[in-house]
Scaffold this motif. Structure first.
Motif, short mmCIF file in Angstrom:
data_model
loop_
_atom_site.label_atom_id
_atom_site.label_comp_id
_atom_site.label_asym_id
_atom_site.label_seq_id
_atom_site.Cartn_x
_atom_site.Cartn_y
_atom_site.Cartn_z
N VAL A 4 13.14 3.19 -7.76
CA VAL A 4 12.27 1.83 -7.19
C VAL A 4 12.85 1.42 -5.37
CG1 VAL A 4 12.86 1.02 -9.96
CG2 VAL A 4 14.69 0.95 -8.17
N LYS A 5 11.89 -0.02 -5.60
CA LYS A 5 12.43 -0.23 -4.52
C LYS A 5 13.50 -0.67 -4.22
CE LYS A 5 10.51 -4.15 -1.33
NZ LYS A 5 9.52 -5.21 -1.16
N GLY A 6 14.34 0.02 -3.07
CA GLY A 6 15.09 -0.34 -2.25
C GLY A 6 16.00 0.93 -2.79
N TYR A 59 9.99 7.19 -2.11
CA TYR A 59 8.89 5.85 -1.86
C TYR A 59 9.35 5.43 -3.64
CZ TYR A 59 7.22 8.02 1.66
OH TYR A 59 6.86 8.37 3.27
N PRO A 60 8.66 4.19 -3.87
CA PRO A 60 8.83 3.74 -5.55
C PRO A 60 8.23 4.45 -5.72
CG PRO A 60 9.24 1.86 -3.55
CD PRO A 60 8.64 3.02 -3.46
N ASN A 61 8.00 4.36 -7.41
CA ASN A 61 7.47 4.92 -8.48
C ASN A 61 7.35 6.18 -8.36
OD1 ASN A 61 6.81 2.91 -9.69
ND2 ASN A 61 4.79 2.64 -8.32
#
Length: 222
Positions: free
Chosen positions: A177-179, A214-216
């Motif tokens: 996920v982001k972060g 990266y996210p995902n």
């Protein structure tokens, strides 16, 4: 009062004048640290019987012969057999009152510890035999049979473990996920951020630079 004394199955023709029956004690006294003496009480020991038996070689009106002993020589032969065999036998003392009424009897299983034959001039031709007997108590080992019952719950756990060992390991996945960074993912999911290298090694085909995720992204977890 009249006596009838049986040694094994032999009726003594003349009952002995005395029948000393001694019950030995096993108590033991010990001293405590403070010097006080105490008595340790234990069960009664084995009884002991010592008899001086006269086997007449002449006719006596008071002698009783029932056929169990034929002569003095016969008595010695049977006594020697009792000693050599080492088996226990019965000692029986039957007591009767003046009117012929039965008083009380003594019956013990005994072993012949030793005996002594004495030629006593004062007894004339009669044979004098001193017998020392000790009470016999049967003993033996006890055999106890134990049935071991299997714990079904343990068997279920074992069977489950065996089933799991036969199955391929379950793969764990994590979606970025982001972060996120590898260190934070390792800290949150594995309890130790320093294990980020394990995640990186499992996902070298997806991560070219461990600092760039990266996210995902779906990562395999150790």
């Amino acid at each position: 009062m009249a006596y009838q004394i049986y040694i094994d199955e032999m009726l003594l023709p003349l009952p002995p004048e005395k029948i000393p029956l001694k019950y030995n004690g096993q108590n033991k006294t010990v001293n405590l640290i403070n010097g006080e003496e105490i008595n340790l009480v234990k069960p009664t020991g084995l009884a002991e019987i010592s008899l001086d038996v006269i086997i007449p070689q002449m006719e006596y009106p008071c002698a009783t012969w029932d056929g169990s002993i034929g002569s003095a020589e016969d008595f010695l032969t049977k006594i020697k057999k009792l000693k050599d065999n080492g088996n226990f036998f019965e000692f029986t003392a039957i007591r009767e009152g003046l009117m012929g009424n039965s008083l009380f009897d003594t019956t013990l299983d005994v072993t012949l510890e030793d005996y002594k034959v004495t030629d006593d001039v004062s007894e004339g031709f009669d044979l004098v035999v001193s017998l020392n007997m000790k009470e016999y108590k049967s003993y033996g080992t006890k055999i106890m049979n134990f049935k071991i019952e299997e714990d079904e719950s343990q068997n279920e756990v074992t069977s489950l473990e065996e089933e799991r060992q036969g199955e391929p390991p379950i793969e764990k996945e994590y979606t970025v996920v982001k972060g996120d960074c590898l260190w934070s993912i390792a800290k949150r999911n594995l309890g130790d951020g320093s294990r980020w290298k394990e995640i990186y090694q499992l996902n070298r085909d997806k991560i070219s630079n461990p600092n760039l995720i990266y996210p995902n992204q779906v990562l395999m977890m150790p």
